[in-house]
Motif scaffolding. Structure first.
Motif, PDB file in Angstrom:
ATOM      1  N   ILE A  87      -1.369   6.472  -4.944  1.00  0.00           N
ATOM      2  CA  ILE A  87      -1.862   5.098  -4.802  1.00  0.00           C
ATOM      3  C   ILE A  87      -1.984   4.705  -3.323  1.00  0.00           C
ATOM      4  CG2 ILE A  87      -1.264   2.664  -5.215  1.00  0.00           C
ATOM      5  CD1 ILE A  87      -2.408   4.019  -7.712  1.00  0.00           C
ATOM      6  N   VAL A  88      -1.000   5.093  -2.502  1.00  0.00           N
ATOM      7  CA  VAL A  88      -1.074   4.786  -1.063  1.00  0.00           C
ATOM      8  C   VAL A  88      -2.267   5.511  -0.443  1.00  0.00           C
ATOM      9  CG1 VAL A  88       0.092   5.049   1.165  1.00  0.00           C
ATOM     10  CG2 VAL A  88       1.372   4.200  -0.812  1.00  0.00           C
ATOM     11  N   ALA A  89      -2.516   6.747  -0.873  1.00  0.00           N
ATOM     12  CA  ALA A  89      -3.689   7.494  -0.377  1.00  0.00           C
ATOM     13  C   ALA A  89      -4.980   6.753  -0.729  1.00  0.00           C
ATOM     14  CB  ALA A  89      -3.711   8.902  -0.969  1.00  0.00           C
ATOM     15  N   LEU A  90      -5.056   6.230  -1.938  1.00  0.00           N
ATOM     16  CA  LEU A  90      -6.252   5.492  -2.358  1.00  0.00           C
ATOM     17  C   LEU A  90      -6.470   4.237  -1.521  1.00  0.00           C
ATOM     18  CD1 LEU A  90      -5.961   5.624  -6.267  1.00  0.00           C
ATOM     19  CD2 LEU A  90      -7.683   6.760  -4.854  1.00  0.00           C
ATOM     20  N   MET A  91      -5.368   3.645  -1.034  1.00  0.00           N
ATOM     21  CA  MET A  91      -5.451   2.391  -0.297  1.00  0.00           C
ATOM     22  C   MET A  91      -5.663   2.584   1.208  1.00  0.00           C
ATOM     23  SD  MET A  91      -5.367   0.073  -2.548  1.00  0.00           S
ATOM     24  CE  MET A  91      -5.507  -1.179  -1.267  1.00  0.00           C
ATOM     25  N   THR A  92      -5.732   3.828   1.655  1.00  0.00           N
ATOM     26  CA  THR A  92      -5.863   4.107   3.095  1.00  0.00           C
ATOM     27  C   THR A  92      -7.324   4.371   3.438  1.00  0.00           C
ATOM     28  OG1 THR A  92      -3.695   5.178   2.951  1.00  0.00           O
ATOM     29  CG2 THR A  92      -4.955   5.555   4.975  1.00  0.00           C
ATOM     30  N   PRO A  93      -7.847   3.783   4.526  1.00  0.00           N
ATOM     31  CA  PRO A  93      -9.230   4.118   4.924  1.00  0.00           C
ATOM     32  C   PRO A  93      -9.342   5.632   5.126  1.00  0.00           C
ATOM     33  CG  PRO A  93      -8.353   2.324   6.269  1.00  0.00           C
ATOM     34  CD  PRO A  93      -7.207   2.838   5.445  1.00  0.00           C
ATOM     35  N   LEU A  94     -10.446   6.211   4.669  1.00  0.00           N
ATOM     36  CA  LEU A  94     -10.572   7.674   4.641  1.00  0.00           C
ATOM     37  C   LEU A  94     -10.332   8.365   5.990  1.00  0.00           C
ATOM     38  CD1 LEU A  94     -10.928   9.647   2.381  1.00  0.00           C
ATOM     39  CD2 LEU A  94     -13.398   9.547   2.696  1.00  0.00           C
ATOM     40  N   GLN A  96      -8.552   7.456   8.478  1.00  0.00           N
ATOM     41  CA  GLN A  96      -7.139   7.317   8.801  1.00  0.00           C
ATOM     42  C   GLN A  96      -6.289   8.235   7.923  1.00  0.00           C
ATOM     43  OE1 GLN A  96      -6.253   3.086   9.059  1.00  0.00           O
ATOM     44  NE2 GLN A  96      -4.090   3.557   8.747  1.00  0.00           N
ATOM     45  N   PHE A  97      -6.705   8.360   6.661  1.00  0.00           N
ATOM     46  CA  PHE A  97      -5.982   9.243   5.735  1.00  0.00           C
ATOM     47  C   PHE A  97      -6.074  10.697   6.220  1.00  0.00           C
ATOM     48  CE2 PHE A  97      -6.027  12.016   1.930  1.00  0.00           C
ATOM     49  CZ  PHE A  97      -4.715  11.813   1.519  1.00  0.00           C
ATOM     50  N   TYR A  98      -7.296  11.125   6.574  1.00  0.00           N
ATOM     51  CA  TYR A  98      -7.471  12.488   7.103  1.00  0.00           C
ATOM     52  C   TYR A  98      -6.656  12.685   8.382  1.00  0.00           C
ATOM     53  CZ  TYR A  98     -11.341  14.207   4.114  1.00  0.00           C
ATOM     54  OH  TYR A  98     -12.108  14.681   3.090  1.00  0.00           O
ATOM     55  N   ALA A  99      -6.676  11.677   9.257  1.00  0.00           N
ATOM     56  CA  ALA A  99      -5.928  11.768  10.520  1.00  0.00           C
ATOM     57  C   ALA A  99      -4.442  11.975  10.242  1.00  0.00           C
ATOM     58  CB  ALA A  99      -6.153  10.519  11.368  1.00  0.00           C
ATOM     59  N   LYS A 100      -3.926  11.238   9.275  1.00  0.00           N
ATOM     60  CA  LYS A 100      -2.493  11.372   8.930  1.00  0.00           C
ATOM     61  C   LYS A 100      -2.195  12.760   8.365  1.00  0.00           C
ATOM     62  CE  LYS A 100       1.301   9.264   6.227  1.00  0.00           C
ATOM     63  NZ  LYS A 100       2.157  10.334   6.658  1.00  0.00           N
ATOM     64  N   VAL A 280      -8.189  12.644  -4.089  1.00  0.00           N
ATOM     65  CA  VAL A 280      -8.542  11.352  -3.488  1.00  0.00           C
ATOM     66  C   VAL A 280      -9.753  11.465  -2.557  1.00  0.00           C
ATOM     67  CG1 VAL A 280      -7.731   9.564  -1.869  1.00  0.00           C
ATOM     68  CG2 VAL A 280      -6.270  10.297  -3.756  1.00  0.00           C
ATOM     69  N   THR A 281      -9.845  12.552  -1.786  1.00  0.00           N
ATOM     70  CA  THR A 281     -10.948  12.646  -0.825  1.00  0.00           C
ATOM     71  C   THR A 281     -12.257  13.115  -1.459  1.00  0.00           C
ATOM     72  OG1 THR A 281     -10.286  14.887  -0.147  1.00  0.00           O
ATOM     73  CG2 THR A 281      -9.479  13.053   1.193  1.00  0.00           C
ATOM     74  N   ARG A 282     -12.191  13.787  -2.605  1.00  0.00           N
ATOM     75  CA  ARG A 282     -13.432  14.299  -3.202  1.00  0.00           C
ATOM     76  C   ARG A 282     -13.947  13.462  -4.372  1.00  0.00           C
ATOM     77  NH1 ARG A 282     -15.179  16.785   0.914  1.00  0.00           N
ATOM     78  NH2 ARG A 282     -16.983  17.308  -0.396  1.00  0.00           N
ATOM     79  N   CYS A 283     -13.127  12.539  -4.916  1.00  0.00           N
ATOM     80  CA  CYS A 283     -13.546  11.848  -6.147  1.00  0.00           C
ATOM     81  C   CYS A 283     -14.788  10.969  -5.949  1.00  0.00           C
ATOM     82  CB  CYS A 283     -12.389  11.043  -6.740  1.00  0.00           C
ATOM     83  SG  CYS A 283     -11.797   9.699  -5.692  1.00  0.00           S
ATOM     84  N   GLU A 284     -15.016  10.500  -4.717  1.00  0.00           N
ATOM     85  CA  GLU A 284     -16.203   9.664  -4.489  1.00  0.00           C
ATOM     86  C   GLU A 284     -17.390  10.476  -3.982  1.00  0.00           C
ATOM     87  OE1 GLU A 284     -15.743   5.775  -2.541  1.00  0.00           O
ATOM     88  OE2 GLU A 284     -13.575   6.038  -2.764  1.00  0.00           O
ATOM     89  N   ILE A 285     -17.242  11.817  -3.974  1.00  0.00           N
ATOM     90  CA  ILE A 285     -18.305  12.641  -3.414  1.00  0.00           C
ATOM     91  C   ILE A 285     -18.860  13.639  -4.427  1.00  0.00           C
ATOM     92  CG2 ILE A 285     -18.897  14.237  -1.529  1.00  0.00           C
ATOM     93  CD1 ILE A 285     -16.128  12.943  -0.370  1.00  0.00           C
ATOM     94  N   ASP A 286     -18.056  14.638  -4.782  1.00  0.00           N
ATOM     95  CA  ASP A 286     -18.605  15.753  -5.570  1.00  0.00           C
ATOM     96  C   ASP A 286     -17.634  16.269  -6.625  1.00  0.00           C
ATOM     97  OD1 ASP A 286     -16.759  16.745  -3.779  1.00  0.00           O
ATOM     98  OD2 ASP A 286     -18.057  18.284  -2.928  1.00  0.00           O
ATOM     99  N   MET A 287     -16.751  15.391  -7.104  1.00  0.00           N
ATOM    100  CA  MET A 287     -15.746  15.849  -8.067  1.00  0.00           C
ATOM    101  C   MET A 287     -16.374  16.380  -9.354  1.00  0.00           C
ATOM    102  SD  MET A 287     -12.654  16.597  -8.638  1.00  0.00           S
ATOM    103  CE  MET A 287     -11.628  15.865  -7.373  1.00  0.00           C
ATOM    104  N   GLY A 288     -17.533  15.834  -9.739  1.00  0.00           N
ATOM    105  CA  GLY A 288     -18.234  16.361 -10.924  1.00  0.00           C
ATOM    106  C   GLY A 288     -18.604  17.825 -10.737  1.00  0.00           C
ATOM    107  N   ASP A 289     -19.130  18.164  -9.560  1.00  0.00           N
ATOM    108  CA  ASP A 289     -19.468  19.566  -9.244  1.00  0.00           C
ATOM    109  C   ASP A 289     -18.214  20.432  -9.195  1.00  0.00           C
ATOM    110  OD1 ASP A 289     -22.198  19.075  -8.919  1.00  0.00           O
ATOM    111  OD2 ASP A 289     -21.945  18.449  -6.838  1.00  0.00           O
ATOM    112  N   ILE A 290     -17.155  19.880  -8.586  1.00  0.00           N
ATOM    113  CA  ILE A 290     -15.898  20.640  -8.450  1.00  0.00           C
ATOM    114  C   ILE A 290     -15.335  20.953  -9.838  1.00  0.00           C
ATOM    115  CG2 ILE A 290     -13.499  20.524  -7.645  1.00  0.00           C
ATOM    116  CD1 ILE A 290     -14.596  18.776  -5.272  1.00  0.00           C
ATOM    117  N   LYS A 291     -15.389  19.978 -10.753  1.00  0.00           N
ATOM    118  CA  LYS A 291     -14.896  20.199 -12.118  1.00  0.00           C
ATOM    119  C   LYS A 291     -15.673  21.324 -12.804  1.00  0.00           C
ATOM    120  CE  LYS A 291     -14.713  16.370 -14.565  1.00  0.00           C
ATOM    121  NZ  LYS A 291     -14.863  14.925 -14.916  1.00  0.00           N
TER     122      LYS A 291
END
Length: 325
Positions: A87-94, A96-100, A280-291
């Motif tokens: 949930i914290v990952a979802l709430m972090t700007p992308l 900044q999340f990658y930087a962390k 968290v990082t792929r769900c808004e991009i290509d998770m359908g392809d990954i699945k």
């Protein structure tokens, strides 16, 4: 942050922006879910896994405006364990999340090379620049300098090349140049005793993805085998993993991420940190392809793998994010 990946395929996110979207209403729902005795985890999952990263950040602003409280702070105090992590990952700007994730990979005991490889080998130049800025802002430190201080040898050179975000992104191809590069790679590796790593570094970090696919085909023509075989015989350790990641993510990025997901769940115990970051990082991009690639390459659905490997609200959260709730 726009994401790269398959230039020849539509992306298939499993999380899309909510329409209609009312951040004030969502803020009220979340406040109610955390007030009084017990927490309504289901309500939290329902809201946060069905909004885009940008929308979640808007909800946090409204939450602070309405209640004078920090949404991430409240969520942290109500939740725990891997569910809290997700949930914290979802709430972090992308960025900044990658930087962390990069910072923690470098500054922990030993270096977590898988994180460095997965992030730096798969993002576009613009994304890498944005992450570098977020890193500098958050840690008052330079990402390239920190990478240099924490890695060594050929792997260090690969990481420095990638973190500069200087790849040609034109998608213009040149068959003659591809054949020359393939020959140069052969000459620098399998043809000689010893390996000239700098040639591999230069070609794999500079050429555009379409051109590299041509180079890999030409390499196959020259040698009769896949370039991955050459990397495995010529390199070892981190640099082998790094070069293979570059090649695999260029050949087929969703399959590369499916492999990363499989690895996060199939070892001894789950690497929840990797699992959360990937979902968290792929769900808004290509998770359908990954699945789809996960099912083809690992003979079970990603949903079944997650179900077998996680439990409770954490499991429900991840399944919602991959569109399987």
């Amino acid at each position: 942050m726009s994401h790269s990946g398959y230039p020849y395929q539509q992306h298939s996110p499993t999380v899309v922006p909510a329409h209609p979207f009312d951040p004030r209403e969502d803020a009220h729902v979340l406040r109610k879910a955390m007030k009084g005795f017990g927490t309504d985890e289901k309500a939290i999952i329902n809201v946060l896994t069905r909004r885009s990263n940008a929308q979640r950040l808007e909800i946090a602003i409204q939450f602070k405006t309405l209640f004078g409280k920090d949404l991430i702070g409240d969520l942290k105090s109500e939740l725990s364990g891997n569910f809290e992590r997700a949930i914290v990952a979802l709430m972090t700007p992308l960025p900044q999340f990658y930087a962390k994730e990069l910072h923690d990979a470098i500054s922990g005991l030993g270096t977590d090379e898988t994180v460095l490889i997965e992030v730096l080998c798969t993002l576009t130049n613009a994304e890498i620049w944005t992450i570098r800025e977020a890193y500098q802002r958050t840690y008052r430190s330079n990402l390239e300098r920190d990478l240099k201080g924490d890695t060594s040898g050929h792997f260090r050179r690969l990481m420095v090349s990638l973190c500069n975000g200087g790849r040609d992104e034109s998608m213009v191809t040149n068959p003659v140049a591809a054949a020359a590069d393939a020959q140069a790679l052969y000459n620098a590796g399998e043809k000689i005793w010893g390996t000239d790593e700098s040639t591999f570094n230069m070609v794999l970090c500079q050429r555009n993805h379409e051109q590299l696919r041509l180079i890999f085909q030409e390499y196959q023509k020259i040698t009769g085998h896949d370039i991955e075989k050459a990397i495995k015989s010529e390199f070892s350790g981190d640099i082998q993993n790094g070069l293979l990641a570059v090649i695999r993510s260029i050949k087929n990025q969703p399959a590369f991420f499916a492999k990363c997901l499989n690895k996060s769940m199939k070892g001894l115990g789950t690497n929840d940190r990797d699992l959360v970051r990937l979902v968290v990082t792929r769900c808004e991009i290509d998770m359908g392809d990954i699945k789809r690639e996960y099912l083809i390459n690992h003979k079970e659905s990603l949903a079944d793998a997650i179900k077998g490997d996680t439990s409770g609200d954490y499991k429900r959260c991840l399944l919602a994010l991959i569109g399987e709730s």
